[in-house]
Design an enzyme around this catalytic site. Structure first.
Site, short mmCIF file in Angstrom:
data_model
loop_
_atom_site.label_atom_id
_atom_site.label_comp_id
_atom_site.label_asym_id
_atom_site.label_seq_id
_atom_site.Cartn_x
_atom_site.Cartn_y
_atom_site.Cartn_z
N ARG A 1 25.61 9.95 -38.62
CA ARG A 1 24.69 9.68 -39.74
C ARG A 1 23.54 10.67 -39.84
O ARG A 1 22.82 10.71 -40.83
CB ARG A 1 24.14 8.24 -39.63
CG ARG A 1 25.09 7.22 -40.22
CD ARG A 1 24.57 5.82 -40.03
NE ARG A 1 24.71 5.39 -38.64
CZ ARG A 1 24.15 4.29 -38.14
NH1 ARG A 1 23.39 3.53 -38.90
NH2 ARG A 1 24.34 3.96 -36.87
N LYS B 1 23.01 14.21 -32.23
CA LYS B 1 21.88 13.29 -32.46
C LYS B 1 20.78 13.38 -31.40
O LYS B 1 19.61 13.58 -31.74
CB LYS B 1 22.40 11.85 -32.54
CG LYS B 1 21.28 10.84 -32.69
CD LYS B 1 21.76 9.50 -33.16
CE LYS B 1 22.20 8.64 -32.03
NZ LYS B 1 22.49 7.26 -32.49
N GLN C 1 32.56 12.19 -20.50
CA GLN C 1 33.44 11.15 -21.07
C GLN C 1 34.25 11.83 -22.18
O GLN C 1 33.72 12.19 -23.22
CB GLN C 1 32.59 10.00 -21.64
CG GLN C 1 33.41 8.81 -22.09
CD GLN C 1 32.60 7.80 -22.90
OE1 GLN C 1 31.58 8.15 -23.50
NE2 GLN C 1 33.06 6.57 -22.93
N GLY D 1 23.82 -6.01 -30.76
CA GLY D 1 24.44 -7.11 -30.03
C GLY D 1 23.44 -8.26 -29.96
O GLY D 1 22.27 -8.05 -29.67
N GLU E 1 28.62 -8.61 -30.05
CA GLU E 1 28.41 -7.47 -30.93
C GLU E 1 28.52 -7.89 -32.41
O GLU E 1 29.23 -8.85 -32.73
CB GLU E 1 29.42 -6.37 -30.62
CG GLU E 1 29.23 -5.73 -29.26
CD GLU E 1 27.83 -5.18 -29.05
OE1 GLU E 1 27.34 -4.43 -29.91
OE2 GLU E 1 27.21 -5.50 -28.02
N ASN F 1 19.08 6.73 -35.99
CA ASN F 1 20.47 7.03 -36.36
C ASN F 1 20.55 8.03 -37.50
O ASN F 1 21.56 8.69 -37.68
CB ASN F 1 21.20 5.75 -36.78
CG ASN F 1 21.35 4.81 -35.60
OD1 ASN F 1 21.80 5.21 -34.54
ND2 ASN F 1 20.92 3.57 -35.77
N ARG G 1 -0.80 36.13 -33.93
CA ARG G 1 0.59 36.16 -33.46
C ARG G 1 0.62 36.37 -31.94
O ARG G 1 -0.41 36.62 -31.31
CB ARG G 1 1.34 37.24 -34.23
CG ARG G 1 1.50 36.85 -35.72
CD ARG G 1 1.94 38.02 -36.57
NE ARG G 1 3.12 38.67 -36.01
CZ ARG G 1 3.48 39.93 -36.29
NH1 ARG G 1 2.74 40.67 -37.10
NH2 ARG G 1 4.55 40.43 -35.76
N ALA H 1 -14.49 45.95 -42.30
CA ALA H 1 -13.62 45.18 -43.19
C ALA H 1 -12.44 46.04 -43.66
O ALA H 1 -12.57 47.24 -43.86
CB ALA H 1 -14.42 44.70 -44.40
C1 UD1 Z 1 25.05 -0.89 -28.36
C2 UD1 Z 1 25.26 -2.24 -27.68
C3 UD1 Z 1 24.52 -3.31 -28.49
C4 UD1 Z 1 23.04 -2.97 -28.57
C5 UD1 Z 1 22.86 -1.56 -29.17
C6 UD1 Z 1 21.42 -1.15 -29.06
C7 UD1 Z 1 27.44 -2.23 -26.62
C8 UD1 Z 1 28.86 -2.60 -26.73
N1 UD1 Z 1 26.66 -2.52 -27.65
O1 UD1 Z 1 25.66 -0.96 -29.62
O2 UD1 Z 1 24.66 -4.58 -27.85
O3 UD1 Z 1 22.37 -3.91 -29.38
O4 UD1 Z 1 23.65 -0.60 -28.42
O5 UD1 Z 1 21.25 0.07 -29.73
O6 UD1 Z 1 27.04 -1.71 -25.60
N2 UD1 Z 1 28.05 5.86 -25.94
C9 UD1 Z 1 28.73 6.67 -25.06
N3 UD1 Z 1 30.08 6.54 -24.96
C10 UD1 Z 1 30.78 5.65 -25.68
C11 UD1 Z 1 30.07 4.84 -26.59
C12 UD1 Z 1 28.71 4.96 -26.70
O7 UD1 Z 1 28.13 7.50 -24.38
O8 UD1 Z 1 31.99 5.60 -25.52
C13 UD1 Z 1 26.60 6.01 -26.06
C14 UD1 Z 1 26.16 6.46 -27.42
O9 UD1 Z 1 26.05 7.87 -27.47
C15 UD1 Z 1 24.80 5.80 -27.54
C16 UD1 Z 1 24.95 4.53 -26.71
O10 UD1 Z 1 26.04 4.73 -25.86
O11 UD1 Z 1 23.78 6.58 -26.96
C17 UD1 Z 1 25.17 3.28 -27.55
O12 UD1 Z 1 26.35 3.45 -28.29
P1 UD1 Z 1 26.47 2.95 -29.78
O13 UD1 Z 1 27.81 3.25 -30.26
O14 UD1 Z 1 25.31 3.42 -30.56
O15 UD1 Z 1 26.39 1.38 -29.54
P2 UD1 Z 1 25.91 0.33 -30.58
O16 UD1 Z 1 27.04 -0.02 -31.45
O17 UD1 Z 1 24.65 0.73 -31.19
CA CA Z 2 23.26 2.55 -31.48
#
Ligand code: UD1
Ligand code: CA
Length: 472
Positions: free
Chosen positions: A18, A25, A78, A146, A161, A234, A339, A386
């Site tokens: 986004r 991000k 990952q 969540g 969630e 976001n 500068r 000047a």
């Molecule tokens: C997650 C939480 C939610 C919470 C919210 C707060 C879970 C399942 N949900 O949801 O309960 O309210 O954060 O913002 O945990 N990331 C990884 N690898 C992955 C997936 C995510 O590194 O495979 C990282 C993302 O880069 C991010 C963070 O984990 O920094 C959260 O992931 P995101 O997909 O934003 O989770 P939300 O759906 O926001």
């Molecule tokens: Ca998030």
């Protein structure tokens, strides 16, 4: 188990579509640091035993950036973003041995998180003996988060969630901030039991809460004092909003330290700036990078200083400066452009419409008006007239001009570098200095003046004669 055995896992593998950006991000910046840079700074303040950053999208950029802020961090890659539970498993597997003590999980996109809040949360978790602790917040619009599901006794039973919520659960305003703390042994066991049978087909870290309850463990919830601390950005609108809040926090912090800020709303101070007491900042001032302003200095209005040092009692008005040093009691501006490599001595002056670059200007020396000073060294108590140009560039190379002490140069001079003007010297108005001027000498290069007496009357007579010729 002691609270000092602390592993912090920072999740930063997701892309953040986004933002609509080629930059990932967590690398977007506010307040002089990337979002993940702010998070890692807060993490470091908890004095963790180890830090693991989970990276994936744009790992070539994110990995080295993480190490700049946390040189001892372990980088865990990952490959596919299969959920926060999967990400934490990857983090744990990257460690040489299973963690003990407390494991805290934070996300990389919450730049307002403060070290002391994180430290307090980790300590509260360790003291409580809970298997899992959730840092929760209560928000007006819980959409996307969540939800914290409690039983009638108030005990946290699960985190559900958004996509998996019942209509009733969707009304819950208490949300998971995304920051959780675990007893390490429990976490390792629970991660292997996670499944991905949910609306997203992901391994949710949040399902560890259900697993803890099923096994009869305690789950604790701690409300964050200020929900903004755990807010993520976001998109760019949220980024700007978090940037504004962060700035407000920094500006307020400096006011508490004895800095006068006339208009906090238009004053921007980045995280690494240092200010001394009784500094005054006027409206429209931006202090960036490693800028340092010493006591009693007055900066602004409408001034941007980047990586610049301002001496005690100096005055800097409507100025743009980068990698410059301004001496104590010096005067700069209005409308000055300093500068990199500009060093102005104590009580010196760089005045209106003056541009300087790689220029050392000695104590009490002045460049008051409309000049370009590039690649120059000026001694003490000298004055540059000047409209003077230090012509430092011959089209191929840059050359230096050196001017001694107690030297006064005339207006509208050009110094063709490399050239040296000595101490106690003078130049006449309009002089182009091509050859060195010795100490105590006067140099003039303009030709003698021609004056045509009665020019106006003679011109009028000629015009009249022509007109009479036409009438005839
Ligand atoms: C997650 C939480 C939610 C919470 C919210 C707060 C879970 C399942 N949900 O949801 O309960 O309210 O954060 O913002 O945990 N990331 C990884 N690898 C992955 C997936 C995510 O590194 O495979 C990282 C993302 O880069 C991010 C963070 O984990 O920094 C959260 O992931 P995101 O997909 O934003 O989770 P939300 O759906 O926001
Ligand atoms: Ca998030």
């Amino acid at each position: 188990m002691t609270s000092s055995d602390l592993t912090v896992i920072v999740l930063a593998a997701g892309g953040g579509t986004r933002m609509k950006s080629k930059t990932m991000k967590v690398l977007h910046r506010i307040g002089g640091r990337s979002m993940i840079g702010h998070v890692l700074t807060a993490v470091q303040e908890t004095a963790p035993s180890r830090v693991v950053a989970v990276i994936g999208t744009q790992r070539e950029q994110v990995g080295p950036h993480v190490l700049e802020h946390a040189p001892d961090a372990v980088l865990a890659v990952q490959e596919t973003q299969d959920g926060t539970g999967h990400a934490v498993r990857v983090a744990i597997e990257s460690l040489p041995e299973a963690p003990t003590g407390t494991v805290v999980v934070v996300t990389g996109d919450t730049p307002l998180l403060r070290g002391e809040s994180l430290r307090a949360f980790a300590a509260a978790h360790a003291d409580s003996g809970a298997a899992v602790s959730v840092l929760t917040g209560t928000v007006e619009k819980p959409f996307g988060y969540g939800r914290i599901v409690r039983n009638d006794a108030g005990t946290v039973e699960a985190i559900v969630e958004e996509k998996d919520c019942t209509d009733e659960q969707r009304e819950i305003a208490e949300i998971n901030s995304g920051i959780l703390a675990f007893e390490a042994g429990f976490l390792v066991g629970a991660l292997s039991q996670l499944t991905n049978d949910n609306a997203n087909g992901e391994y949710y870290l949040t399902d560890t809460v259900k697993l803890a309850r099923a096994a009869g463990h305690t789950v604790a919830a701690h409300q964050v004092d200020d929900v903004r601390e755990t807010e993520g950005a976001n998109d760019r609108a949220q980024l700007a909003e978090l940037g504004r809040i962060l700035n407000q926090r920094i500006v307020t912090g400096w006011m508490k330290e004895g800095v006068t800020v006339m208009d906090p709303a238009t004053t921007w101070i980045e995280a690494d700036v240092v200010l001394e007491r009784d500094v005054t900042l006027l409206p429209g001032t931006q202090l960036l990078g490693a800028t340092l302003v010493r006591e009693d200095a007055v900066v602004g209005p409408d001034t941007t200083l980047e990586d610049t040092e301002v001496g005690a009692g100096a005055r800097v008005v409507r100025t743009h400066a980068q990698l410059a040093v301004i001496g104590m009691e010096a005067n700069v501006g209005p409308f000055s452009y300093l500068r990199p490599g500009t060093v102005l001595g104590a009580a010196g002056k760089i005045g209106a419409f003056v541009e300087t670059k790689n220029a050392q200007i000695g104590n009490r020396s002045k460049v008051p008006h409309l000049s370009y000073v590039g690649d120059a060294e000026i001694g003490e108590d000298s004055n540059i007239g000047a409209g003077t140009i230090f012509a430092n560039y011959d089209g191929k190379q840059k050359h230096r001009t050196t001017i001694g002490s107690r030297t006064k140069t005339g207006s509208n001079n050009t110094f063709i570098a490399p050239v040296r003007i000595g101490d106690d010297a003078m130049t006449g108005g309009g002089t182009t200095v091509r050859q060195d001027v010795p100490d105590g000498a006067l140099a003039v290069s303009a030709g003698p003046q021609r004056t045509l007496e009665d020019w106006k009357a003679r011109k009028a007579a000629v015009v009249q004669a022509e007109e009479e010729g036409e009438d005839a």
